[in-house]
Design a protein around this motif. Sequence first.
Motif, PDB file in Angstrom:
ATOM      1  N   VAL A 161       0.868  -1.175   0.000  1.00  0.00           N
ATOM      2  CA  VAL A 161       0.000   0.000   0.000  1.00  0.00           C
ATOM      3  C   VAL A 161       0.909   1.230   0.000  1.00  0.00           C
ATOM      4  O   VAL A 161       1.730   1.404   0.902  1.00  0.00           O
ATOM      5  N   VAL A 162       0.762   2.063  -1.023  1.00  0.00           N
ATOM      6  CA  VAL A 162       1.621   3.234  -1.207  1.00  0.00           C
ATOM      7  C   VAL A 162       0.804   4.491  -0.916  1.00  0.00           C
ATOM      8  O   VAL A 162      -0.299   4.656  -1.446  1.00  0.00           O
ATOM      9  N   SER A 180       5.210   3.641   2.116  1.00  0.00           N
ATOM     10  CA  SER A 180       4.503   2.408   1.792  1.00  0.00           C
ATOM     11  C   SER A 180       4.643   1.415   2.933  1.00  0.00           C
ATOM     12  O   SER A 180       5.591   1.466   3.722  1.00  0.00           O
ATOM     13  N   ILE A 181       3.677   0.518   3.009  1.00  0.00           N
ATOM     14  CA  ILE A 181       3.699  -0.591   3.964  1.00  0.00           C
ATOM     15  C   ILE A 181       3.208  -1.837   3.233  1.00  0.00           C
ATOM     16  O   ILE A 181       2.680  -1.756   2.114  1.00  0.00           O
ATOM     17  N   ASP A 182       3.390  -2.993   3.849  1.00  0.00           N
ATOM     18  CA  ASP A 182       2.882  -4.213   3.223  1.00  0.00           C
ATOM     19  C   ASP A 182       1.438  -4.460   3.670  1.00  0.00           C
ATOM     20  O   ASP A 182       0.895  -3.763   4.538  1.00  0.00           O
ATOM     21  N   LEU A 226      -2.317  13.129   3.385  1.00  0.00           N
ATOM     22  CA  LEU A 226      -2.621  12.091   2.407  1.00  0.00           C
ATOM     23  C   LEU A 226      -3.513  12.609   1.284  1.00  0.00           C
ATOM     24  O   LEU A 226      -4.491  13.326   1.519  1.00  0.00           O
ATOM     25  N   MET A 227      -3.170  12.193   0.061  1.00  0.00           N
ATOM     26  CA  MET A 227      -3.952  12.562  -1.115  1.00  0.00           C
ATOM     27  C   MET A 227      -4.399  11.332  -1.908  1.00  0.00           C
ATOM     28  O   MET A 227      -5.458  11.362  -2.537  1.00  0.00           O
ATOM     29  N   ARG A 228      -3.589  10.309  -1.904  1.00  0.00           N
ATOM     30  CA  ARG A 228      -3.889   9.130  -2.732  1.00  0.00           C
ATOM     31  C   ARG A 228      -3.280   7.889  -2.085  1.00  0.00           C
ATOM     32  O   ARG A 228      -2.194   7.960  -1.503  1.00  0.00           O
ATOM     33  N   ILE A 229      -4.024   6.785  -2.176  1.00  0.00           N
ATOM     34  CA  ILE A 229      -3.529   5.489  -1.747  1.00  0.00           C
ATOM     35  C   ILE A 229      -3.524   4.578  -2.970  1.00  0.00           C
ATOM     36  O   ILE A 229      -4.541   4.422  -3.648  1.00  0.00           O
ATOM     37  N   GLU A 230      -2.371   3.992  -3.240  1.00  0.00           N
ATOM     38  CA  GLU A 230      -2.202   3.125  -4.409  1.00  0.00           C
ATOM     39  C   GLU A 230      -1.814   1.723  -3.942  1.00  0.00           C
ATOM     40  O   GLU A 230      -0.883   1.565  -3.166  1.00  0.00           O
ATOM     41  N   LEU A 231      -2.514   0.720  -4.432  1.00  0.00           N
ATOM     42  CA  LEU A 231      -2.136  -0.658  -4.159  1.00  0.00           C
ATOM     43  C   LEU A 231      -1.258  -1.162  -5.291  1.00  0.00           C
ATOM     44  O   LEU A 231      -1.561  -0.938  -6.474  1.00  0.00           O
ATOM     45  N   ALA A 232      -0.164  -1.836  -4.926  1.00  0.00           N
ATOM     46  CA  ALA A 232       0.830  -2.232  -5.915  1.00  0.00           C
ATOM     47  C   ALA A 232       1.346  -3.630  -5.614  1.00  0.00           C
ATOM     48  O   ALA A 232       1.291  -4.102  -4.479  1.00  0.00           O
ATOM     49  N   GLY A 240      11.688   6.477  -6.481  1.00  0.00           N
ATOM     50  CA  GLY A 240      13.067   5.987  -6.459  1.00  0.00           C
ATOM     51  C   GLY A 240      13.199   4.492  -6.287  1.00  0.00           C
ATOM     52  O   GLY A 240      14.314   3.950  -6.318  1.00  0.00           O
ATOM     53  N   GLY A 241      12.102   3.798  -6.085  1.00  0.00           N
ATOM     54  CA  GLY A 241      12.118   2.348  -6.081  1.00  0.00           C
ATOM     55  C   GLY A 241      12.344   1.669  -4.756  1.00  0.00           C
ATOM     56  O   GLY A 241      12.354   0.434  -4.683  1.00  0.00           O
ATOM     57  N   LYS A 242      12.520   2.448  -3.659  1.00  0.00           N
ATOM     58  CA  LYS A 242      12.814   1.820  -2.370  1.00  0.00           C
ATOM     59  C   LYS A 242      11.659   1.919  -1.378  1.00  0.00           C
ATOM     60  O   LYS A 242      11.810   1.561  -0.213  1.00  0.00           O
ATOM     61  N   GLY A 243      10.521   2.439  -1.825  1.00  0.00           N
ATOM     62  CA  GLY A 243       9.325   2.381  -1.003  1.00  0.00           C
ATOM     63  C   GLY A 243       8.988   3.609  -0.192  1.00  0.00           C
ATOM     64  O   GLY A 243       7.986   3.630   0.510  1.00  0.00           O
ATOM     65  N   GLY A 244       9.816   4.666  -0.237  1.00  0.00           N
ATOM     66  CA  GLY A 244       9.529   5.879   0.513  1.00  0.00           C
ATOM     67  C   GLY A 244      10.526   6.971   0.189  1.00  0.00           C
ATOM     68  O   GLY A 244      11.626   6.698  -0.324  1.00  0.00           O
ATOM     69  N   TYR A 245      10.149   8.216   0.494  1.00  0.00           N
ATOM     70  CA  TYR A 245      11.032   9.342   0.152  1.00  0.00           C
ATOM     71  C   TYR A 245      12.374   9.228   0.859  1.00  0.00           C
ATOM     72  O   TYR A 245      13.432   9.362   0.233  1.00  0.00           O
ATOM     73  N   TRP A 246      12.370   8.999   2.186  1.00  0.00           N
ATOM     74  CA  TRP A 246      13.630   8.939   2.914  1.00  0.00           C
ATOM     75  C   TRP A 246      14.414   7.677   2.576  1.00  0.00           C
ATOM     76  O   TRP A 246      15.652   7.681   2.613  1.00  0.00           O
ATOM     77  N   GLU A 247      13.721   6.611   2.238  1.00  0.00           N
ATOM     78  CA  GLU A 247      14.405   5.411   1.803  1.00  0.00           C
ATOM     79  C   GLU A 247      15.152   5.666   0.483  1.00  0.00           C
ATOM     80  O   GLU A 247      16.287   5.215   0.303  1.00  0.00           O
TER      81      GLU A 247
END
Length: 258
Positions: A161-162, A180-182, A226-232, A240-247
Amino acid sequence: MGPRDDGRRRFFRHSLGGMGVLLLAGCDRLGSTAWFPRLLNLGESLSRQAHKALLPRHSMAQEFTEADLSPHFRSNGTSNPDNPAYQELARNGFRDWALQVDGLVQTPTRFSLAQLRAMPARTQITRHDCVEGWSAIGKWKGPNLARVLEAAHPLPEARFVVFHCADPMESGGRALYYESIDMEDAWHPQTILAYELNDTPLPIANGAPVRLRVERQLGYKHAKYLMRIELASRLDDIHGGKGGYWEDSNGYQWYAGI
């Protein structure tokens, strides 16, 4: 949760905190090496496995009483997004704000703030642990994330969940925050979309109109504005591919369980 579980949580949190300080102290030099990023990835995997061994994923974070509330719940990170679209929503009390839920769902759905407030809500008093070293206890209210996702009917292949947010992290309105979280954390009963803090509408400084509360993870996972929740099904093709801005930008661990 019993005293033994809480003691384990404290031990695990403090151990990870100490390790993080040691690693971050030399991150500028180490980040340029070939071996250090691999070590960080190994450390994240070990951290996640150790957390699973110490605490089942369905265990509950400690909850407190109103007597334990912090006098002030400080703002972490952005306190007022430099985003014209967000500022326009704030000026009319977020009456035109809506949360989009899409991605790997059968029924893409939008929720107004009024619709979220009309859903069954959970209230919980929990401690927020920031990676910067401070903590605060606050009272949060909002619907379970699970209820919101169920309304959109996730597809079987959805694994993550992003959360896409309104706060830019770089000048010029660039690099909007995301996390994101699982799905296991998404379905946890203490994972909520909070629209109240300490019995009042969520302040802008704390993420209005709605923020994520995922109580068993460090503060940077609790996405605000929060503005949008995306399931992926995967994260490596999102930003950037690592699941979060700070990541993506600073090498933070994606899994930040405490």
